[in-house]
Motif scaffolding. Structure first.
Motif, PDB file in Angstrom:
ATOM      1  N   MET A 161      -2.146  -3.619  -2.594  1.00  8.88           N
ATOM      2  CA  MET A 161      -3.269  -2.736  -2.935  1.00  8.88           C
ATOM      3  C   MET A 161      -4.093  -2.411  -1.676  1.00  8.88           C
ATOM      4  SD  MET A 161      -6.144  -3.346  -5.828  1.00  8.88           S
ATOM      5  CE  MET A 161      -7.322  -3.922  -4.631  1.00  8.88           C
ATOM      6  N   ALA A 162      -4.459  -1.146  -1.521  1.00  8.26           N
ATOM      7  CA  ALA A 162      -5.202  -0.744  -0.324  1.00  8.26           C
ATOM      8  C   ALA A 162      -6.662  -1.181  -0.419  1.00  8.26           C
ATOM      9  CB  ALA A 162      -5.109   0.772  -0.152  1.00  8.26           C
ATOM     10  N   GLY A 163      -7.279  -1.411   0.729  1.00 14.67           N
ATOM     11  CA  GLY A 163      -8.697  -1.776   0.781  1.00 14.67           C
ATOM     12  C   GLY A 163      -9.568  -0.559   1.068  1.00 14.67           C
ATOM     13  N   ASP A 164     -10.743  -0.813   1.671  1.00  8.42           N
ATOM     14  CA  ASP A 164     -11.739   0.252   1.801  1.00  8.42           C
ATOM     15  C   ASP A 164     -11.936   0.754   3.222  1.00  8.42           C
ATOM     16  OD1 ASP A 164     -12.334   0.023  -0.851  1.00  8.42           O
ATOM     17  OD2 ASP A 164     -13.889  -1.509  -0.502  1.00  8.42           O
ATOM     18  N   TYR A 165     -11.318   0.130   4.207  1.00 10.10           N
ATOM     19  CA  TYR A 165     -11.730   0.399   5.592  1.00 10.10           C
ATOM     20  C   TYR A 165     -10.765   1.323   6.325  1.00 10.10           C
ATOM     21  CZ  TYR A 165     -15.164  -3.019   4.435  1.00 10.10           C
ATOM     22  OH  TYR A 165     -16.199  -3.653   3.815  1.00 10.10           O
ATOM     23  N   ASP A 166     -11.344   2.329   6.998  1.00 10.26           N
ATOM     24  CA  ASP A 166     -10.518   3.321   7.695  1.00 10.26           C
ATOM     25  C   ASP A 166     -10.063   2.854   9.069  1.00 10.26           C
ATOM     26  OD1 ASP A 166     -10.741   5.104   5.622  1.00 10.26           O
ATOM     27  OD2 ASP A 166     -12.668   5.866   6.363  1.00 10.26           O
ATOM     28  N   LEU A 167     -10.790   1.894   9.617  1.00 10.79           N
ATOM     29  CA  LEU A 167     -10.383   1.336  10.914  1.00 10.79           C
ATOM     30  C   LEU A 167     -10.490  -0.189  10.814  1.00 10.79           C
ATOM     31  CD1 LEU A 167      -9.644   1.604  13.916  1.00 10.79           C
ATOM     32  CD2 LEU A 167     -12.090   1.737  14.421  1.00 10.79           C
TER      33      LEU A 167
END
Ligand code: GDG
Length: 480
Positions: free
Chosen positions: A1-7
């Protein structure tokens, strides 16, 4: 599952240190260091998370926010600290990548711990990264993370930066797990090195250890993966503006004058600042200074050498030995040449605050960087940044990454003690006019190529390469 952070930055250590408060509580303070400075603005702008070890063995603290960055601590057991960190990272890879100055240890239990800990870092990064995010993995402790991460999250743009040298294949070949390390790194889209020579060594290792078609920093993976990986140099730098300003503060200038006075107002102050590490050539420097005193070309009272040797890796055997050797040498020099009034070598086994460091740089007529091998060597660049007065002479080992950029320094081969002695004498005698001309050129170079520019150029190159050479990214681009 993907998280919230772009970097997401993944590094052995978090960018903050735990501080015990007088009331018994704990808080987190930003660690000193270039990487944190370089990435802080980007991390704040891009909604960044940082995955790293908090620095003490045992259960990790819960994730927390500090300095506008989400910090995600990784736990290491006491045994993992010994095997992954002190063992494989600092007892195998560190000496192997620094020209086997001391003999690397090859132990299967260390390797197993390295694999297990790299998996844990990759897992945590995969949990934090948003769909299509950028993950930037830092340094030799985490070379398997790019591949482990790509297996979990093929949607990510993955960059890797190696802060230390990458050795020639003839040396790298000793590593029993060389193919696994190459495969681990090749999980990245872009692999950054300090020098062009490091990128070449890596490209050649891809050919020799993995039989891959690799030319001019382009490594083609097999048809199944269909990706191309790029290896290139991105020489790291420092926050030039911040140190330049700090060194111009009146209190720092006053402290620099006070340091010279406390040293007995010698005509010449020489300075070395290093982690107490065998790669830094501290013994070679001391030998040259001792011989200059012995020859009478330099006199105690007229000249003083200040050597700051910041405590480092104190549980690793070779570091215990090095400390003994340095301390015996300093004791011998001072016992032989110091007088009641004047000391030859001021040896300081402590670490100092930023202000004191800046004052030391300003107080020093000659900065001695004599590393036997060094990825970059930030101290050389820091000396230059502090010298807004355009005075002072940098003596720089040709075996540092910095030597590729700082051509106006006085270059030395630290193994050539006679050459080193002559260069020190030349630095002490240099006219203010010549020193000024050299320092101005050095300051232009470091000022134009600061750490902010380093981070931006790496991240731009990563975005571009990922878009052009990753079939999955290209397909997504076409579909949008
Ligand atoms: C690795 C690579 C590469 C040192 N003592 C104190 C202190 N320092 C700061 C210096 C400098 C940093 O630590 C050391 O950086 P270096 O680059 O000189 O060396 P390594 O620690 O070996 O770093 C190296 C670097 O990674 C970055 O990629 O350049 O080649 O080996 O910033 O100023 N800072 C404070 N007190 C001290 O006592 N505040």
């Amino acid at each position: 599952m993907a998280g919230d952070y772009d970097l997401v930055v993944v590094a052995n250590r978090l960018p903050v240190d735990r501080v015990e408060e007088p009331d018994g509580g704990t808080s987190w303070r930003r660690s000193p260091g270039g990487l944190v400075t370089a990435l802080e603005p980007v991390m704040q702008r891009e909604d960044g998370a940082w995955v790293g070890w908090a620095g003490a063995p045992g259960e990790p603290p819960e994730p927390f926010d500090a300095e506008g960055v989400r910090c995600v601590p990784i736990g290491l057991s006491a045994e993992e600290v010994e095997d992954y960190y002190e063992g494989f990272s600092n007892g195998t890879l560190w000496p192997l990548y620094h020209d086997v100055i001391v003999a690397p240890g090859y132990h299967r239990s260390w390797w197993e711990a390295y694999v297990a800990v790299n998996e844990r870092f990759a897992e945590a990064a995969a949990e934090q990264a948003a769909e299509g995010a950028t993950v930037w993995v830092q340094d030799y402790q985490l070379q398997l993370v790019p591949r482990m991460l790509r297996r979990r999250r093929p949607d990510l743009s993955i960059g890797f930066f190696n802060h230390i040298p990458f050795p020639p294949f003839e040396i790298f070949a000793q590593l029993p797990w060389r193919a696994a390390i190459i495969d681990g790194l090749l999980g990245a889209d872009l692999i950054g090195f300090q020098r062009a020579a490091d990128a070449n060594n890596f490209t050649r290792a891809c050919r020799r250890a993995r039989n891959l078609p690799a030319r001019a920093g382009r490594i083609r993976l097999d048809a199944e993966e269909g990706r191309e990986v790029r290896a290139a140099s991105f020489p790291i730098s420092i926050d030039f503006g911040a140190l330049d300003q700090l060194a111009q503060r009146d209190d720092v200038k006053a402290r620099a004058a006070e340091i010279r006075h406390e040293l007995g107002d010698p005509e010449h102050v020489l300075l070395g600042i290093d982690r107490l590490d065998y790669t830094k050539g501290i013994l070679h420097r001391l030998k040259a200074f001792e011989e200059l005193l012995d020859d009478g070309r330099v006199q105690v009272g007229e000249a003083a050498l200040v050597q700051v040797a910041t405590p480092s890796r104190e549980r690793v055997e070779q570091y215990v030995q090095l400390r003994q050797d340095v301390e015996v040498t300093v004791g011998r020099i001072n016992g032989t040449y110091s007088t009641i009034a004047h000391t030859g070598v001021h040896y300081l086994h402590h670490s100092y605050g930023r202000e004191e460091m800046a004052a030391l740089f300003l107080a020093a007529d000659v900065m001695l960087v004599t590393a036997l091998r060094d990825g970059m060597n930030l101290v050389a660049k820091e000396y230059v940044a502090a010298r807004h007065d355009e005075r002072g002479v940098l003596v720089l080992s040709e075996f540092t990454g910095a030597a590729d950029e700082l051509g106006q320094a006085l270059m030395i081969n630290p193994h050539d003690i006679d050459g080193l002695k002559d260069t020190i004498v030349r630095a002490l005698a240099m006219s203010p006019r010549e020193a000024g001309r050299r320092m101005r050129a050095l300051r232009r170079r470091v000022g134009d190529h600061d750490v902010q520019r380093w981070a931006a150029s790496f991240l731009d190159a990563l975005a571009q390469h990922h878009a052009e050479h990753n079939p999955q990214a290209a397909a997504a681009e076409r579909a949008s």
